[in-house]
Design an enzyme around this catalytic site. Sequence first.
Site, mmCIF file in Angstrom:
data_model
loop_
_atom_site.group_PDB
_atom_site.id
_atom_site.type_symbol
_atom_site.label_atom_id
_atom_site.label_comp_id
_atom_site.label_asym_id
_atom_site.label_seq_id
_atom_site.Cartn_x
_atom_site.Cartn_y
_atom_site.Cartn_z
ATOM 1 N N GLY B 103 33.121 56.286 3.583
ATOM 2 C CA GLY B 103 34.361 55.622 3.196
ATOM 3 C C GLY B 103 35.392 56.564 2.607
ATOM 4 C CB CYS B 104 39.030 56.696 2.789
ATOM 5 S SG CYS B 104 39.020 57.577 4.347
ATOM 6 C CB VAL B 105 38.383 53.752 -1.508
ATOM 7 C CG1 VAL B 105 39.836 53.894 -1.183
ATOM 8 C CG2 VAL B 105 37.741 52.685 -0.683
#
Lengths: 170, 105
Positions: B103-105
């Site tokens: 994921g990016c977060v």
Amino acid sequence: MSENEPIKRVSLVCSKGGLDEVYPSLIMANGARMEGIEASIFFTFFGLNAIVKKTHKNLKVATVGNAALNLAMPMLKMPITMPFPTLIGAIPGVSNFATWLMKNEMEKLDVPPVDEFLEMCDDAGVEIYACKMTVDMFKLTIDDFVPQVKGIMTVGEFYEKSAGAQIIFT
Amino acid sequence: MATREIAGVTVEIDENGYMTDHTAWTKAIAEAFAKEEGIDELTDRHYIVIDFMRKEYEENGTGPSIRKLNKQSGVNTKELYQLFPGGPAKKAALIAGIPKPQGCV
């Protein structure tokens, strides 16, 4: 800086205050911290909306004059090539609907709402600042901002703070 | 598939150095990975994060986001960064013997 040297610091400038205009800065700052990179965000001009207590929970997606909205069409099960007429975007409630739609999709991707995201960034060590000149222009004071804002800085102080950092303007 | 030796055993790793078979993981491996990442001692607080990550991976096939860790693991974001300095999700995943989070977060 040598070619393959890892990035150590980033300094983001967030100058716009639409929901879709604020998320990139928050995601990039938080993502930097996740990689062990120091990060700060300098909010300026309409970007200040994202850190003002009275407005930060109500950022909107603009549906007037936004020629790129076709990209959101698949969210409505329509083709990505379909343009979104700006006159329809002007109908009351349409911007609210588009905003709701984006928030909904973001939640599915585990991206928090702006207020929670600011807390998350702050907890992760992102330094958040407001731009002095635009704070003065909009007649704001430090008390108008969410508690995660570390201070109000001039552009000179921003450059000083950004020593050794990559500066990214959004 | 690449392999490496850690804590006296040979394990399979991916191109980023993360274990590909989390069932081969042991606490001795976790401690050895932690030392390599500059964490001298794994405390109970570290293991809360490690156990949560392994459970999430087993249930969902991917490690949790920082947000999920903050809300559900019992270790908040601030502490997470203190426990795993220089990239909590990445380091905790490595030490927990699961692949790098996507994921990016």
